[in-house]
Enzyme design. Sequence first.
Site, mmCIF file in Angstrom:
data_model
loop_
_atom_site.group_PDB
_atom_site.id
_atom_site.type_symbol
_atom_site.label_atom_id
_atom_site.label_comp_id
_atom_site.label_asym_id
_atom_site.label_seq_id
_atom_site.Cartn_x
_atom_site.Cartn_y
_atom_site.Cartn_z
ATOM 1 N N THR A 93 33.282 -6.044 32.824
ATOM 2 C CA THR A 93 33.329 -4.605 32.408
ATOM 3 C C THR A 93 33.216 -4.231 33.903
ATOM 4 O O THR A 93 33.528 -2.915 34.175
ATOM 5 C CB THR A 93 31.908 -4.665 31.672
ATOM 6 O OG1 THR A 93 30.749 -5.231 32.130
ATOM 7 C CG2 THR A 93 32.057 -4.806 30.272
ATOM 8 N N MET A 97 28.828 -16.056 38.098
ATOM 9 C CA MET A 97 27.634 -16.756 37.710
ATOM 10 C C MET A 97 27.371 -18.021 38.605
ATOM 11 O O MET A 97 26.788 -18.976 38.226
ATOM 12 C CB MET A 97 27.761 -17.037 36.287
ATOM 13 C CG MET A 97 27.662 -15.701 35.214
ATOM 14 S SD MET A 97 26.487 -14.769 35.611
ATOM 15 C CE MET A 97 25.148 -15.461 34.963
ATOM 16 N N HIS A 137 23.478 -5.573 40.772
ATOM 17 C CA HIS A 137 22.135 -6.147 39.982
ATOM 18 C C HIS A 137 21.618 -5.200 39.053
ATOM 19 O O HIS A 137 21.510 -3.844 39.685
ATOM 20 C CB HIS A 137 21.067 -6.442 41.027
ATOM 21 C CG HIS A 137 20.050 -7.160 40.397
ATOM 22 N ND1 HIS A 137 20.199 -8.553 39.877
ATOM 23 C CD2 HIS A 137 18.838 -6.888 40.045
ATOM 24 C CE1 HIS A 137 18.906 -8.787 39.059
ATOM 25 N NE2 HIS A 137 18.055 -7.647 39.335
#
Length: 207
Positions: free
Chosen positions: A13, A91, A110
Amino acid sequence: MKNIIVLVSGGGTNLQALIDKQEQGEIKNGKISCVISSNPNAYALQRAEQHGIKTHVLPRKNFENNHAYSLALLDMLKQEQADLIVLAGFMIILDKILIQAYENKIINVHPALIPAFCGDGFYGLHVHEKALEKGVKLTGATVHFVNEICDGGAIILQKAVAIQKGDTPEILQKRVMEQAEWQILPQAVSLFCEERLEIENNHVWII
């Protein structure tokens, strides 16, 4: 024109937000030249391909540890002549060898206002669960440079988002993405590419 390499692991996204802003002409002096995924099944790869952006897959499971993975990724980034590396839902914890090779050239977004709700274990929905548990009135997003401390690099931009009655972690996550992440990440990328970021004693000034 700077080469922007986006690292992804999932849905993409934030990558889509970057692509949209790029196509709207809001990213100056830079272009997403390549997307690299740690996950061969990441939908982010399809997003890139739909917009004619080159992709590579470098599966984490093919490597013994993060150091070995980071070495392979470093080689790929050099081949792609990366000027800026953007972590967009990536990740994998990067080894210091890669971080040092691209000092102040790796940025991350973040989903909280650092130093709140950050560091080890604070990712994805966990961040929003903790914000709601604590009862804070404001949360938001932070774009920062990546260093060897998790979420510890110099802060480039932040944007606050109000917490509302009835929020769930999922609802809050969506609002933070729409109102903060998807706005300040492309903005920070453009500022970097325009060479308008000055770093001094772990502080970033916009010039």
